[in-house]
Structures are given as structure tokens and as C-alpha cells.
Design a protein around this motif. Structure first.
Motif: not given
Length: 415
Positions: A47-68
Motif C-alpha cells: 500500500s505504501k506504493f499506492a498511486r490512487g488508481d488501484e481501485a479503478e484498475l482492480g489492483i489489490q493493495l496490502f499492508e504487512g508482511s507479504v509472507r502472510m
């Protein structure tokens, strides 16, 4: 936003067949470009690399360790493309691994997008093929270390997959693969199926020899075998499977005619019984073929849905173009065609002589054709040369399924 919390299974939204995962600034840039050209993929990044168009493009953001995130991705996707270091991915997915028959293909891309590495489930998980496609999409180098790919020999677990060939049993995949890689004497018996199964531009290795019959292969006493046939093997022939894999090519066209309202159970029973009589495998059925009056026949649709067979239909005019042995004035009166099952099987298979011309059983008539790929290929080339793409498609036997829901009148078409 997906919040990754230790001990909690994350909720994801799966839309495509493949997941792309990135965790760095450069990785996100590369991942966004890849998703644009790589269809059927879902993109996940921090999520820290969000650009603001993720919802429109269907991109899913996450926070926390990618391992999980991986426990949710593993059962959901055919393949997972990670823009993360190879060592980190190894450590994160290690607890999730089951076996190569069920694990998804895992592909790793370096942060600069220079190399695409097939990491896990190269064959069965499709990671090798996925690696080549991703590398082509981003202009990177594909890195594949599977022995059969490096040695330019046969990948036993992928043999004929692009044609839709299926194994009768996976029990001997590992020992037969070992025989191929270790350059033991291996027989390849191709009795039916698509030609051109050898994909490399080099000749067959000296240790691999092709035979036209199981009998001839048995006489050579190979150490392993790959057998491609629609036939049920005899007891004597089955000895070749002591260290062999049996593949079922999709080569049978079933022409079906039936009375309106015939139950799916009756249609299925006739198919199973007929194939058993012919000593043919039901796994080798390619399609059900009939007249377009039956495109909404509920029994036929139920059977084709159960077995994932396309239902291919032809007009009376198309069916009447075929020479048939027993034209019926009665069938013509009801349908406009002088036959249904026999000409339909001939049209789809390209065979001039059918394995079963016609058998009537109760409300069902069935004909069985063995697809003649050489003949269809010639027809396709001829049609293409004449500039008729439609005819080329028909000649190549690639008709679309015509399962639709509009109701027709109660017409009999049991020819």
C-alpha cells in the motif's frame, strides 16, 4: 486494502488465473507494466506504493508482511509471478508446499526485470511455459533449469498437453521421466492423436524411438514407454505400462441423434456402452456432434456439461453434403437432413469411413468417427489458400460450441 495479520487467513478477490506480487518501488513499476500486457492476471503490491488508481484498475493493495499473503494465493491461482528475491520466495512458500501435482507454478523476476526464473512446478504447474511468456512480455531472459528442457528431450508430464492429451494414470510419471532424462531406451507409441508432438528443432535423441504399434514397441524391449492411443489395451499390450505412461488423445467425434426430451441418463448410457463395445476410452472423446435443431436439447447439454465436451451442431444443408450409407426419408421429413449422427461424425472428424457407422438404441442414435488430423490439415490449407477463413476453420475442426437456451419445437432427430 488487505491487512495481513499473523495467524489470520487474508481475504483476496480472485479474477484471473495468475497473481503478480511486488514489494519494491521498481518491482511495482514493472508489475504494473506486466499486468497491462499479461492478460488474466491479478496484481498485488504494498500500500505504501499506492498511486490512487488501484481501485479503478482492480489492483489489490496490502499492508504487512507479504509472507502472510501467500497462503491465500496458493490455492487460488494456477501460477504466481513474484518480483521478489529468489531466496526470500523460497523461505516464504516452503511451509505451503504439498507436491508438484497440486502446487501452483511459481515464477520469480529480479527487481530490474532482466531475468525470469522458473522456480517451482515447472512442468505440472506450468511454470516453465509461464516463464517463457512473462519473459517475452517484458523483454527479459527466461531461466529454466528443468533437465528435460535443457536436454531437449520429452517432458513426460507435459507430453501432448497442448493438444489436450490426458494421462490414464500418473503412477509411472516419475520413473518414466527418469528414464528419459537418464537416456535409457524409451519407446514412443503414437497410434492416434495430433502429429507434430516433437517440439524441438533437433532430431529425436537416439535413445528415443517412435513405433506405430504397442506390439512393435514390446518386441524392442524398451526400458520405458509413452503410449498414445484411444484404444483400451489388451492384457498382453498392458505389459508395456509396467514402466510406461498411457495418454488419451482427444480423437473421437460422437455423432448423436435423439428424440426430443430424451433423458441425459439414456444418452450417457448409450455412449458408455458403445465405447465399451468398440474398446475405446471415453477420455478420448473430443466432441458431441449433431444437427442444429438439437442445440437446446436438455439431455445432450447435460451430458456435454458433465464431461466438458463441446456440443457442435450443423445445419441440415451441411449434413446433406456428406455421403452416408443409409439415408432416411423419415429423418429428412422431420429435420431436413437425410441423417444426423453419421454425417455429423463425418463432418467433424474428417473421416470418410467411421469406426461405427450408426447404431440405434432406444431413443438415441450414435455414430463414432476417429479424427483424421492429416486430412483436416490438408483441408485447412486448401481452404486458407482459397481465402475462406470460415471454411479453413471448419476444415481444421474447430467449431464453436452452440449450447444455447432458446426452445425449439418438439422435433425428432434420431437419425
Amino acid at each position: 486494502m488487505i491487512s495481513l495479520v499473523e495467524g489470520q487467513f487474508p481475504e483476496i478477490e480472485q479474477n484471473g488465473d495468475y497473481a503478480i506480487v511486488a514489494i519494491t518501488k521498481h518491482g511495482v513499476e514493472l508489475a504494473r507494466k506486466l499486468q497491462q500486457s499479461f492478460s488474466h492476471s491479478d496484481l498485488y503490491y504494498m500500500s505504501k506504493f499506492a498511486r490512487g488508481d488501484e481501485a479503478e484498475l482492480g489492483i489489490q493493495l496490502f499492508e504487512g508482511s507479504v509472507r502472510m499473503l501467500f497462503p491465500a494465493l496458493f490455492p487460488a491461482y494456477k501460477g504466481i509471478i513474484t518480483i521478489i528475491s529468489l531466496g526470500a520466495v523460497v523461505r516464504m512458500i516452503a511451509p505451503l508446499l504439498v507436491d508438484k501435482k497440486s502446487d501452483p507454478g511459481i515464477v520469480v523476476i529480479d527487481d530490474k526485470g532482466e531475468h525470469v526464473i522458473s522456480m517451482l512446478s515447472g512442468h505440472l504447474g506450468g511454470a516453465n511455459e509461464l516463464t517463457r511468456e512473462v519473459a517475452a512480455a517484458i523483454g527479459a531472459r527466461a531461466v529454466i533449469t528443468t533437465a528435460s528442457d535443457v536436454q531437449k528431450t520429452i517432458a513426460v508430464d507435459l507430453f501432448g498437453r497442448r493438444f489436450g492429451w490426458v494421462w490414464e494414470s500418473a503412477a509411472k510419471l516419475t520413473p518414466v521421466s527418469a528414464a528419459v532424462v537418464n537416456e535409457e531406451q524409451v519407446a514412443v507409441v503414437v497410434e492416434s492423436g495430433e502429429p507434430g508432438w516433437w517440439l524441438h528443432d533437433s532430431p529425436l535423441p537416439a535413445t528415443i524411438r517412435e513405433y506405430t504399434s504397442v506390439e512393435a514397441a514390446l518386441a524392442a524391449q524398451p526400458q520405458a514407454a509413452l503410449v498414445v492411443t484411444h484404444r483400451v489395451l489388451s492384457e498382453t499390450e498392458e505389459t508395456i505400462l509396467t514402466n510406461g505412461v498411457l495418454y488419451r488423445p482427444k480423437v473421437l467425434a460422437l455423432g448423436i441423434g435423439c428424440n426430443r426430451g430424451t433423458a441425459a441418463e439414456e444418452i450417457e448410457a448409450v455412449i458408455v456402452e458403445t465405447l465399451a463395445e468398440l474398446q475405446f476410452s471415453i477420455k478420448s472423446v473430443k466432441a458431441i456432434c449433431t444437427i442444429d435443431l438439437k442445440k437446446d436439447e436438455e439431455g445432450l447439454l447435460a451430458v456435454t456439461h458433465k464431461y466438458s465436451w463441446p456440443l457442435v451442431t450443423y445445419s441440415p444443408e451441411q449434413l446433406n453434403e456428406m455421403h452416408i450409407e443409409a439415408p432416411s426419408d423419415t429423418v429428412h421429413r422431420f429435420t431436413g437432413a437425410y441423417g444426423v449422427s453419421e454425417p455429423a461424425a463425418k463432418l467433424y472428424s474428417g473421416a470418410s469411413k467411421l469406426a461405427l457407422t450408426k447404431k440405434k438404441s432406444g431413443n438415441v442414435t450414435i455414430s463414432v468417427g476417429l479424427i483424421d488430423f492429416d486430412k483436416l490439415a490438408v483441408k485447412s490449407v486448401q481452404a486458407a489458400a482459397e481465402g475462406d477463413a470460415s471454411d479453413a476453420s471448419k476444415a481444421a475442426s474447430i467449431p464453436a460450441s452452440t449450447a444455447v437456451n432458446n426452445k425449439q419445437a418438439g422435433v425428432q432427430a434420431d437419425g
